[in-house]
Write a protein that holds these residues in place. Sequence first.
Motif, mmCIF file in Angstrom:
data_model
loop_
_atom_site.group_PDB
_atom_site.id
_atom_site.type_symbol
_atom_site.label_atom_id
_atom_site.label_comp_id
_atom_site.label_asym_id
_atom_site.label_seq_id
_atom_site.Cartn_x
_atom_site.Cartn_y
_atom_site.Cartn_z
ATOM 1 N N GLY A 170 107.112 4.393 77.940
ATOM 2 C CA GLY A 170 107.224 5.851 77.882
ATOM 3 C C GLY A 170 106.589 6.461 79.115
ATOM 4 N N TRP A 171 105.802 7.504 78.886
ATOM 5 C CA TRP A 171 105.139 8.188 79.988
ATOM 6 C C TRP A 171 104.164 7.271 80.723
ATOM 7 C CZ3 TRP A 171 107.007 12.469 81.861
ATOM 8 C CH2 TRP A 171 107.743 13.291 81.036
ATOM 9 N N ASN A 172 103.695 6.247 80.029
ATOM 10 C CA ASN A 172 102.758 5.323 80.674
ATOM 11 C C ASN A 172 103.388 4.579 81.846
ATOM 12 O OD1 ASN A 172 104.470 3.853 79.067
ATOM 13 N ND2 ASN A 172 102.886 2.563 78.194
ATOM 14 N N LEU A 173 104.707 4.578 81.925
ATOM 15 C CA LEU A 173 105.395 3.934 83.038
ATOM 16 C C LEU A 173 105.050 4.584 84.371
ATOM 17 C CD1 LEU A 173 107.406 1.743 83.831
ATOM 18 C CD2 LEU A 173 109.232 3.365 83.461
ATOM 19 N N PHE A 174 104.661 5.859 84.326
ATOM 20 C CA PHE A 174 104.312 6.553 85.570
ATOM 21 C C PHE A 174 103.016 6.011 86.185
ATOM 22 C CE2 PHE A 174 107.218 9.678 83.717
ATOM 23 C CZ PHE A 174 108.106 9.769 84.784
ATOM 24 N N GLY A 175 102.261 5.224 85.429
ATOM 25 C CA GLY A 175 101.106 4.557 86.017
ATOM 26 C C GLY A 175 101.520 3.580 87.103
ATOM 27 N N GLY A 176 102.736 3.059 86.968
ATOM 28 C CA GLY A 176 103.268 2.151 87.989
ATOM 29 C C GLY A 176 103.442 2.839 89.324
ATOM 30 N N VAL A 177 103.686 4.131 89.301
ATOM 31 C CA VAL A 177 103.817 4.884 90.564
ATOM 32 C C VAL A 177 102.505 4.817 91.336
ATOM 33 C CG1 VAL A 177 104.224 7.155 91.553
ATOM 34 C CG2 VAL A 177 105.589 6.391 89.605
#
Length: 146
Positions: free
Chosen positions: A134-141
């Motif tokens: 989910g939104w936690n994927l933006f940690g990959g950025v």
Amino acid sequence: YVVFSKPLLVRPSSLGFTMDSMWVIAVAYGFAASIMLVACLVINFVPPLLHLICPDCGDHAWVVPAGAVWALAYWIIASSVLAYMLITWANAQPSCNASTVSAYTALQPLAAVLASVFLILTNLAPPGVLSLPGWNLFGGVGILAG
């Protein structure tokens, strides 16, 4: 860890010898375990600290639920020991520099996300065990940005 262990693995150290990668891991784990032991003892004997770290533990700070034993064993062996063995092995290779090894280490969460998505989309994961990021994927950025 990666930067400081590289000189010990590829050329004779200031001590006059090259260390085997397993020895480097053993020393690092021994040092980390001794620090964790001190931290655990301090937290265990200072009730306010124990309550801060584990508010629902009560008087049973050292009890591991039976259902968590296999997950904990996997976490220790695969995610810690095996991962650091591979990192140290790669770091010992003369063709790899420490920054390259560190870059791949930072990509491990991205690889985990891609593996999870693959398992979910191909229906190889047991139902209800994994969920799409989910939104936690933006940690990959942040990881990719450095």
